[in-house]
Write an enzyme that holds these catalytic residues in place. Structure first.
Site, short mmCIF file in Angstrom:
data_model
loop_
_atom_site.label_atom_id
_atom_site.label_comp_id
_atom_site.label_asym_id
_atom_site.label_seq_id
_atom_site.Cartn_x
_atom_site.Cartn_y
_atom_site.Cartn_z
N LYS A 166 -7.41 -0.45 5.03
CA LYS A 166 -7.83 -1.84 4.82
C LYS A 166 -7.56 -2.72 6.04
CE LYS A 166 -7.91 -5.52 1.45
NZ LYS A 166 -7.38 -6.07 0.20
N GLN A 203 -2.68 2.90 -5.45
CA GLN A 203 -4.01 3.43 -5.16
C GLN A 203 -4.09 4.13 -3.81
OE1 GLN A 203 -7.06 0.45 -6.16
NE2 GLN A 203 -7.07 1.31 -8.24
#
Lengths: 174, 564
Positions: B162, B113
């Site tokens: 992240k 992703q």
């Protein structure tokens, strides 16, 4: 018409891609593009050689200015300037030709920066006309490879392209 | 105080006064999502597709004038936002799109992703950022909101890896933004504005041509004053609708490809065009060589690149529309002596325009089948122009622009520049979130509605009583119309041989479905649908081969309209 444009940009990743993408996305032409850090390490200077009619050049200058990371755009057409380009050429330099190449390098005030039994690698700097003339003369001797930097330019005389620091140049928001 | 990247993110949103975000979760959003769960003061509307999230934040921004915000995950979540971002970019809509990214260590590694969304969206954002260090996060968010709403507004994308959303650092929200390379010009050059006023007062056939800049700078009242003071006829672009009241006697309607006869003739014959916050788009100008051949053009725009891009102008004025019109009004007050002569001089022109208006008004003929234009006229009559209307793209959009009179700014939400099918429904959802008590109607086609129909689930889940009127002609009508006129009526790909039963489909989503079969039912069913407080589809089978007219064929001059 050929224009040399100086673009001062924030020295950040991705800025070159924004400028290059602007030219390709809008169908503007880039003949050469030269970029490196300036005296102020937070700013890079790009010298772009492009061409187009007045409308296209006007759009190029405005669109460059619109990029958030672009600090200042200058079209050298609007002032006196000097420009120079550097070229490295690898030429055939077998026995008979070695003398001739040497002479030519001397006349054009170039340098030989690498030598092998069969080749010379030459360095020459100059404006567009000088480089063109030099390469024309070398062609019959046999150019094996050629790399050029594209021109860099600077205003003549005391004029300096600088950004107005301190004065609230950026927009402010409180 | 020390905070994690996710906490900083949420604090920054609060400092920017964000009350709503449109979002869709994924692996990379988890840190932020978890903190947002503790922040009920920010309404979190979870959509069904990331494209819907961007259009919804765009609709929210157009309806409120505030910056719209959305948050999605990395990779496919991020790439799904591209159409929405490009839509907002073309129409200069202030939104901030937050995409999450794989951890910084994995960037460039073809990780799961992962997509280089900053690279992908560079040409369709006003600016974008990849946050590489949590220490930069607060500054970047501050800059993002400032860039989105200042100057010529536009979408900004901020990509947050992240690990950055998990890292800890001292948090202090910057009080000021300082971007040395960004300095929008708000105040127009006084000398140029003076010249412009003199030009208008010496003209015999002047016209105001205004666009979305009037809406984004909030210049509607000033525009009305200017128009009334100098008896100027006004035409709008699609993006400018609502900036000048659609029922005003000086209003000529929209110009361009599907503009009115009066507007296109007035532009073509004018000797002075005052363009404000409009950008001479090809759909507005037609063939640029034949555009307003006799006119001196004044162009007011906050973006210098818009000036003299497609049409060479005589008096360029870079500045904010509202500021510049205010200044114009001041200078006009200094010219009291010449106003009388000016008004005398434009009398014939105004008469001529009235003649054009009467000669070919917007019209359509009734037949056996229900006409889409009639439905829109009735929507206008029943709402008294007081609804927020979104459109999809194509015939539904053009009929709405022609037959619904937009009275106030920020009442039309439509994808003008990019022409994005599937825009209207999620945009209406965004507007409805901002204004829960207002009537929000998406005027759709049977083709466009199916491009983001999944958002019906969002509308139902969050109790958003959006009304979708589907002008159902069984065709991709605008493309069909071009095939009818220019491709020998070969309706290749445009005939929708199958469509779902929209009434049952609405019911399956636990929404309300209606169908209008006859003209007599139009008012009754629309009233009922508008009164209910639930998301509603109204399927209206209409004449399948009705066209949008007048029409200036692509590349033709504005005066060469097909009037049928």
């Amino acid at each position: 018409m050929r224009h040399i444009i100086s673009v001062l940009v924030e020295n950040e990743f991705g800025v070159l891609s924004r400028v290059a993408g602007l030219f390709s996305g809008r169908g503007f032409n880039i003949e050469s593009l030269c970029v490196a850090e300036t005296l102020d390490p937070t700013i890079s200077s790009m010298t772009i050689v492009t061409s187009g009619n007045d409308t296209i050049i006007e759009q190029i200058l405005k669109q460059l200015n619109k990029l958030i990371n672009v600090i200042k755009v200058t079209d050298f057409r609007e002032m006196d300037y000097v420009s120079r380009e550097m070229v490295l050429v690898k030429v055939n330099a077998e026995e008979k030709k070695r003398e001739e190449v040497l002479r030519m390098v001397e006349i054009f005030r170039g340098k030989i920066i690498d030598v092998s039994p069969k080749t010379y690698t030459l360095l020459i700097t100059g404006d567009e006309d000088k480089i063109k003339a030099f390469l024309e003369l070398l062609k019959p001797i046999g150019i094996k490879e050629l790399v050029r930097t594209g021109p860099v330019a600077i205003a003549r005389g005391e004029k300096v392209i600088k950004i107005k620091e301190k004065q609230s140049k950026g927009g402010e928001d409180g | 105080m020390k905070k994690t990247g996710s906490q900083i993110f949420v604090e920054c949103l609060k400092m920017e006064g964000v009350d709503t975000i449109f979002c869709y979760p994924g692996g990379a959003t988890l840190n932020i999502t978890d903190v947002l769960s503790q922040s009920p003061e920010i309404k979190q509307i979870v959509v069904r597709h990331e494209q819907g999230a961007v259009h919804a934040s765009d609709g929210y921004a157009r309806a409120t004038g505030k910056v719209g915000v959305c948050l999605v995950t990395s990779g496919p979540g991020a790439t799904n936002t591209v159409t929405g971002i490009a839509t907002a970019y073309m129409d200069s809509i202030p939104i901030v799109v937050f995409t999450c990214q794989v951890t910084t260590m994995l960037i460039g590694n073809d990780a799961f992703q992962e997509a280089d969304i900053v690279g992908i969206t560079r040409p369709c954002t006003k600016h974008n950022y990849l946050v590489k260090d949590v220490k930069d996060l607060a500054r970047i968010i501050k800059e993002a909101f400032y860039l989105a709403r200042s100057g010529r507004p536009g979408p900004i994308l901020v990509d947050i890896p992240k690990d950055v959303s998990a890292q800890v650092c001292d948090f202090k929200y910057p009080e000021k933004v300082f971007i040395r390379s960004y300095q929008p010009t708000y105040v127009g050059h006084a000398g140029q504005i003076k010249r412009a006023v003199k030009l208008i007062l010496s003209s015999k056939r002047p016209i105001l041509y205004t666009g979305g800049g009037i809406i984004s700078s909030g210049a509607s009242q000033e525009l009305i004053k200017l128009a009334e003071k100098l008896s100027l006829p006004v035409t709008n672009t699609l993006m400018g609708l609502g900036g000048f009241p659609g029922n005003h006697k000086q209003f000529l309607g929209m110009l361009g490809m599907h503009g009115t006869y009066a507007a296109n003739m007035a532009i073509t014959n004018s000797d002075a065009i005052i363009a404000i916050g409009a950008r001479f788009d090809d759909r507005a100008t037609g063939n640029t060589d034949a555009f307003a051949p006799h006119a001196q053009i004044i162009h007011v725009d906050i973006d210098p690149t818009s000036i003299s891009k497609s049409i060479k102008v005589h008096i360029p004025i870079v500045g904010d529309s509202k500021n510049v019109i205010k200044k114009m009004l001041e200078f006009i007050d200094d010219e009291k002596d010449s106003i009388k002569d000016y008004k005398e001089g434009i009398k014939d022109w105004l008469e001529q325009i009235e003649k054009w208006k009467k000669q070919y008004p917007l019209t359509y003929s009734k037949g056996d089948r229900l006409k889409p234009q009639y439905v829109i006229e009735r929507i206008y009559a029943l709402t008294k122009g007081d609804a927020i209307i979104s459109t999809e793209v194509g015939q539904n959009q053009m009929w709405t622009a022609q037959f619904y009179k937009f009275l106030k700014p920020r009442t039309i939400l439509t994808s003008g520049g990019l022409g994005t099918m599937g825009y209207g429904f999620p945009a209406a959802i965004g507007a409805q979130v901002a204004f829960p008590d207002r009537l929000v109607i998406d005027i759709a086609g049977d083709g466009s509605i199916q491009m983001n129909i999944q958002e019906l689930a969002t509308a139902v889940q969050f109790n958003l009583p959006v009304k979708v009127v589907i002008l159902n002609n069984g065709f991709l009508g605008m493309v069909r119309q071009w095939q009818e006129l220019f491709y020998g009526k070969r309706y290749t790909w445009t005939h929708m041989n199958f469509a779902p039963d929209f009434v049952k489909l609405a019911q399956a989503y636990n929404a309300v479905g209606y169908r209008i079969e006859k003209e007599e039912e139009v008012d009754k069913i629309l009233k009922e649908a508008f009164a209910n407080k639930r998301p509603t589809f109204i399927d209206v089978p209409v004449d399948p081969e009705e066209g949008v007219y007048p029409m200036v064929p692509a590349g033709a001059a504005l005066r060469d309209m097909l009037l049928v």
